[in-house]
Design a protein around this motif. Structure first.
Motif, mmCIF file in Angstrom:
data_model
loop_
_atom_site.group_PDB
_atom_site.id
_atom_site.type_symbol
_atom_site.label_atom_id
_atom_site.label_comp_id
_atom_site.label_asym_id
_atom_site.label_seq_id
_atom_site.Cartn_x
_atom_site.Cartn_y
_atom_site.Cartn_z
ATOM 1 N N VAL B 47 33.202 6.230 -25.800
ATOM 2 C CA VAL B 47 34.452 6.000 -25.110
ATOM 3 C C VAL B 47 35.637 6.722 -25.355
ATOM 4 O O VAL B 47 36.563 6.964 -24.380
ATOM 5 N N THR B 48 35.754 7.546 -26.494
ATOM 6 C CA THR B 48 36.589 8.313 -26.598
ATOM 7 C C THR B 48 36.500 9.670 -26.049
ATOM 8 O O THR B 48 37.467 10.447 -26.483
ATOM 9 N N LYS B 70 32.791 -3.387 -23.590
ATOM 10 C CA LYS B 70 32.963 -3.103 -25.053
ATOM 11 C C LYS B 70 33.201 -1.645 -25.111
ATOM 12 O O LYS B 70 32.599 -0.982 -24.403
ATOM 13 N N MET B 71 34.039 -1.364 -25.849
ATOM 14 C CA MET B 71 34.429 0.298 -26.147
ATOM 15 C C MET B 71 33.642 0.510 -27.445
ATOM 16 O O MET B 71 33.993 0.339 -28.527
ATOM 17 N N SER B 77 35.595 6.914 -34.735
ATOM 18 C CA SER B 77 36.727 6.700 -33.839
ATOM 19 C C SER B 77 36.948 4.955 -33.921
ATOM 20 O O SER B 77 37.713 4.525 -33.351
ATOM 21 N N ALA B 78 35.947 4.394 -34.634
ATOM 22 C CA ALA B 78 36.016 2.975 -34.743
ATOM 23 C C ALA B 78 37.535 2.521 -35.091
ATOM 24 O O ALA B 78 38.027 3.149 -35.890
ATOM 25 N N GLY B 79 38.187 1.151 -34.678
ATOM 26 C CA GLY B 79 39.242 0.776 -34.859
ATOM 27 C C GLY B 79 40.422 1.535 -34.037
ATOM 28 O O GLY B 79 41.482 0.805 -34.241
ATOM 29 N N LYS B 80 40.211 2.479 -33.398
ATOM 30 C CA LYS B 80 41.303 3.236 -32.574
ATOM 31 C C LYS B 80 41.556 1.909 -31.378
ATOM 32 O O LYS B 80 40.646 1.313 -30.998
ATOM 33 N N GLN B 81 42.711 1.992 -30.966
ATOM 34 C CA GLN B 81 43.270 1.076 -29.815
ATOM 35 C C GLN B 81 43.204 1.965 -28.676
ATOM 36 O O GLN B 81 43.616 2.862 -28.313
ATOM 37 N N TYR B 89 42.335 -2.871 -26.252
ATOM 38 C CA TYR B 89 40.608 -2.917 -26.847
ATOM 39 C C TYR B 89 40.894 -2.239 -28.313
ATOM 40 O O TYR B 89 41.570 -1.334 -28.180
ATOM 41 N N THR B 90 39.827 -2.667 -28.922
ATOM 42 C CA THR B 90 39.645 -1.978 -30.308
ATOM 43 C C THR B 90 38.420 -1.324 -30.082
ATOM 44 O O THR B 90 37.255 -1.907 -29.743
#
Lengths: 376, 376
Positions: B47-48, B70-71, B77-81, B89-90
């Motif tokens: 997603v990023t 779900k992103m 990248s996990a934890g990015k908003q 979404y996180t």
């Protein structure tokens, strides 16, 4: 040597051809002394333009022999000072009297100037090498790439006692045929599908400046200045700006179709072209799909091209190193790579190749000066 | 709606499609409510990335109905908003458990992630729409352009009680076939010669950033930063960076050759391609030469294309207005122009066309979301 402001700003755009690649294989023994009492009197018409300035560069680089050299341009540029081979020159206005005593006149001032002053120069006994499209398709005017069809201008020499016209082909045609001709000689090209990636320089020095200016503007978030072209050029590309003809081809494309037939003296060769302007400064690239009458495998094609004068092969599949416009910028040679059997054709009757050449140099000034060398 | 920094900087690169041109002719009635209790649960993998972000844009623009979204991305990248449709979404790390309860998973995280997690998602009952090349040529995996071959995925629906894999074709193939297919249906394409002009976006967001950075550096006279690509990209172009195969074609080119055959379900169609990277941000252009079994004149071809879904014809010869990458950037439609009878072929058995399409949108995210719409 005369230089040109927009060229100077490009130094950093330009990388070198790798040192281990073969460089130009000259066809002609160069005359080493440039100023000579017995040498021809030369005139450069359109000397302040991008190609005009490159004429001077190439004449100097190749030690072209001359007795005198006239710098000619429009009234607007007359009076400007130029330096050539450490000597100062004043740009003179092009008039009907400009060609008195001129042996060789190199023209690059646009078609209408060539149409008007070319015949006048010939009348005065000059041999005109014309870079415009004015006379290219005129019967009996040789259209010459020295490595391809030098025979077309046989008999035309300085000192033959009369003037003559010789046409320089269009840049895209020259660059394409430098690579296609050696293959054509071996296996006879029956059809050629060309897509071009053409640089700003083909539209002159002002177009190169506009590309640079637009790029700065776009990066600063400003609307791009569109004077030379009608639309944004920076980070964009568009169909070549030449007028579109009734058959839907633009003039640039039909030049490739018609000039190829004339240069190869083969009215049956089938050519189609799509000409596109890309945001590159001074070298053209061309994707060329070839169909052959006789079989020609890719290894043989590569060997033929390696031995072709004025051609350098850059075809390193392992490191993905192939010709780029940047790598051929300011270089004499036309670079060829991506040489491969066309999987869409039977057996070895088709090849795809990718060609890059400096538009200002081999696409214009160098080719014209090579023609002039053959006049001596 | 989630946005992406390198997209924002491009606003000024982008001009509009002229107001008088027809816009997207949707094939499918859009469901107007996006959040719905009975709607599918969606996951976006990667997603990023540039395409991942475009997935979100397109889902939002098209009011794609979803119960939950779900992103998913790599651990890094996990934890990015992220914000999507005014909700925060996180980004979650992609793991084997990510697909529990997911109905539709849109993948764009590279071939190796797809190869590993695609089958896991299918096992869990998700229908995977995969943007990588991992499964495109696998038998029984539908390779789908919704306007071209929707029948290839017939029977695959959310709620059918099992997972499935559907592959999104390569961007260059999608953009080419959007224009070529309506003509193929009428006159049967027997051979196609394609030369591409491909944007930075095809190599991801970092490549777009590198093109911008390099351009700034070159304009400042500094050596260009070459991290994503091995050579200067600013004011240059080069053969596509995909690995070169034994037959001399690079992988990008062979995708066009093979995917066309699969999508058209025609193992006899002959295709050759030369894929070139040009310094353009996010839309590809392609010069396409077509050979037909049956005659097809250019006026009929133009009419066919004008009526083709997802295609807009820009073919104004008088004002030299044809498709450009900039004009299709951030647009759904693929633009076609330079439609003309190929003078190198007999009668009306050949056409040349020039096609432009947004690589991130129709070349990737839009096509995948259109596939997802057909699952509902």
């Amino acid at each position: 040597m005369a230089t040109f402001s927009s060229h100077q700003t490009q130094t950093h755009f330009i990388s070198k051809l790798p040192a281990n690649k073969p460089r130009t294989k000259p066809m002609f023994t160069r005359v080493r002394m440039s100023y000579q009492e017995s040498a021809p009197s030369v005139a450069v018409v359109g000397v302040t333009g991008a190609v005009g300035q490159e004429f001077l560069s190439v004449l100097s680089d190749r030690d072209f022999p001359y007795r005198s050299i006239k710098m000619l341009a429009s009234k607007r540029s007359a009076g400007k000072q130029l330096s050539f081979q450490d000597k100062a020159y004043t740009v003179e206005e092009l008039t009907e009297d400009s060609f008195d005593g001129v042996d060789i006149a190199l023209f690059s001032a646009g078609g209408s100037i060539s149409k008007k002053f070319g015949p006048i120069a010939v009348e005065k006994g000059s041999i005109v090498v014309d870079n415009s499209s004015a006379f290219r398709m005129v019967e009996n005017v040789p259209l010459v790439i020295p490595e391809v069809n030098p025979e077309a201008m046989s008999g035309i020499k300085v000192g033959m006692g009369k003037g003559a016209l010789i046409a320089n082909p269009n840049c895209s045609t020259i660059i394409c045929l430098m690579a296609a001709t050696p293959l054509h000689r071996r296996a006879k090209v029956t059809r050629m599908v060309v897509s071009t990636y053409q640089a700003a320089s083909g539209a002159g020095a002002a177009a190169m400046e506009e590309l640079e200016l637009q790029t700065r503007e776009v990066l600063e978030g400003k609307p791009p200045t569109c004077k030379i072209f009608s639309q944004q050029y920076a980070f964009n590309l568009f169909s070549h700006n030449a007028p579109v003809l009734e058959n839907g081809y633009n003039e640039e494309e039909m030049k490739m179709v018609k000039e190829t037939r004339k240069i190869w003296n083969d009215k049956d060769v089938r050519v189609t072209a799509t000409c596109i302007r890309v945001p590159v400064m001074r070298a053209h690239a061309e994707s060329v799909n070839l169909q052959f009458e006789k079989p020609l495998d890719e290894d043989t094609a590569r060997d033929i091209l390696k031995n072709a004068p004025g051609v350098v092969v850059i075809d390193d599949r392992a490191s993905n190193h192939f010709p780029t416009p940047l790598e051929v910028s300011n270089k004499d040679d036309v670079a060829v790579g991506r040489i491969r059997r066309d999987v869409s054709q039977d057996g070895n009757h088709g090849l795809d190749i990718f060609v890059c050449g400096d538009q200002v140099r081999k696409g214009a000034a160098l080719n014209a000066v090579q023609i002039a060398e053959m006049l001596l």
